[in-house]
Write a protein that holds these residues in place. Structure first.
Motif, PDB file in Angstrom:
ATOM      1  N   ILE A 144      11.289   1.069  23.218  1.00 20.27           N
ATOM      2  CA  ILE A 144      10.315   0.109  22.476  1.00 20.27           C
ATOM      3  C   ILE A 144      10.751  -0.314  21.425  1.00 20.27           C
ATOM      4  N   TYR A 146      10.199  -2.701  17.776  1.00 21.65           N
ATOM      5  CA  TYR A 146       9.199  -3.286  17.033  1.00 21.65           C
ATOM      6  C   TYR A 146      10.078  -3.853  15.794  1.00 21.65           C
ATOM      7  N   THR A 198       1.195  -1.410  20.999  1.00 23.15           N
ATOM      8  CA  THR A 198       1.977  -0.547  22.063  1.00 23.15           C
ATOM      9  C   THR A 198       1.203  -0.231  23.134  1.00 23.15           C
TER      10      THR A 198
END
Length: 411
Positions: A144, A146, A198
């Motif tokens: 992931i 960010y 998320t």
């Protein structure tokens, strides 16, 4: 590069999931379909540890007034703890923060950052962010991404925080990056906002209703009852249906209620947030006829969490207990929550809608995001007939172990 914010990658490739009950809806082509017979492999499934990188971006038109360490603390460990509780320990989100600001080449105002972002400006922002961070970050190590902007830069708009899905992925360190969470939150941020975003990374839909011209109430579909409806909700735990989709509930924890006359189907439902050991010696549900499913003494978190009545090819009714435990510690009212599930509905189009067992009243007006649904659950000793369906639920008892005795009648 074409970037579509929460609108692309609809059906995608799929993997079969473990055998499901007859009431499991099939995944459709709808974006973020809540169908769960297969898993869309374009998204990571949060049934293990996943690693996330936080990259902090500064701009030449602003000197940051916060540090990456402070902004990391805005979101972690709160986000990881939310998912740890919601998944009953089956999923761990591990953050890795870059500890310094990485400079972007253009002023923050040059990217015209806003909620409904011009795709060309958004693409330029993502290209520049990747170029700024690639020398410092090995993206092949992370599941992931960010990208966190300086919250005090003049061109940064907190309404633009979202997941950007990419039709043509970014490429770095031999890795395709198919979606990015762009974070433009203020310091301190909205509560649980990063957990909400998320959730989209895991193929969960928006459950709020966006009114025309953004005027009106956004929370009419599910109110406080799920993180994907509102990060401000009093009971933000994910619906049991979502937990089933994500692999946090096993099929044995889901009761598929078939048409039954007479006394209907009785079962014991554990509160959604319960994960500790149960107490033995539970009292049975009142009334005669029909065996209660879920024996006393089974560890809480491992018993029945969800009951489902199939109402059509792409629709079902779901029943779960919401109480003051786990992520729902601030819940306004406790009881059996009933909601409608539609696998053909797109994200933001009402794939899940809570049904109000008390349509003439409201609750917690000072704290609830939508008081008319704050008292939606069916309480102890109450019954509720689903409008438009020949389905009735009665809450007959609570056991000393915390389970709720429920009778569901159909047909």
């Amino acid at each position: 590069m074409t970037a579509l914010a929460a609108t692309s990658l609809a059906a995608g490739p799929s993997n079969a999931v473990p055998p499901l009950t007859p009431c499991a809806l099939k995944r459709t082509d709808a974006h973020h379909s809540v169908g769960l017979d297969t898993w869309n492999t374009a998204y990571p499934r949060p049934d293990r540890q996943l690693d996330a990188v936080m990259v902090f971006l500064s701009f030449p038109d602003s000197v940051p007034r916060t540090t990456p360490t402070e902004l990391t603390a805005d979101h972690f460990p709160a986000t990881s703890r939310f998912f740890e509780r919601a998944s009953y320990g089956k999923f761990t989100l591990r953050p890795h923060a870059v500890r310094s600001w990485l400079p972007m080449p253009s002023a923050s105002t040059a990217y015209a950052i806003r909620r409904d972002w011009n795709s060309a400006r958004r693409s330029a922002y993502l290209r520049d962010a990747l170029a700024a961070s690639d020398p410092r970050v090995d993206f092949s190590r992370y599941d992931i991404v960010y990208f966190v902007a300086d919250p005090d830069a003049p061109g940064v708009n907190s309404d633009a925080t979202k997941v950007v899905n990419l039709e043509s992925p970014l490429r770095a360190d031999g890795t395709d990056i198919r979606r990015v969470v762009t974070v433009f939150e203020r310091h301190p941020p909205d509560r649980l906002v990063l957990a909400h975003e998320t959730g989209h990374v895991f193929d969960l839909p928006d459950l709020y209703h966006r009114p025309p011209d953004d005027r009106g109430d956004w929370d009419t579909y599910v109110g406080d009852w799920d993180l994907m409806g509102s990060q401000f909700g009093l009971a933000p735990d994910l619906f049991a249906w979502h937990k089933w989709k994500l692999g946090w509930l096993e099929s044995r924890q889901v009761s598929c209620v078939q048409a039954a006359g007479g006394e209907g189907t009785r079962l014991a439902l554990e509160p959604l947030g319960a994960s500790g050991p149960a107490v033995t010696g539970a009292a049975g549900a009142g009334g005669a006829g029909g065996a209660m499913e879920g024996a006393a003494g089974v560890a809480a978190g491992g018993g029945t969490k969800l009951a489902v009545v199939r109402t059509g090819r792409d629709s079902a009714l779901a029943f779960e207990v919401r109480g003051r435990v786990g992520n729902d510690g601030a819940v306004c009212s406790q009881g059996v929550l009933v909601y409608r599930v539609r696998s053909e509905a797109v994200s933001g189009g009402g794939p899940i809608e809570v049904l109000d067992a008390h349509p003439d009243t409201a609750a917690c007006p000072e704290d609830s995001v939508y008081p008319p649904l704050a008292d939606a659950p069916v309480g102890l000793g109450e019954s509720f007939t689903v409008p438009g369906e020949d389905v009735r639920v009665e809450v007959e008892s609570r056991t000393v172990a915390g389970a709720w005795g429920v009778r569901i009648s159909t047909g």
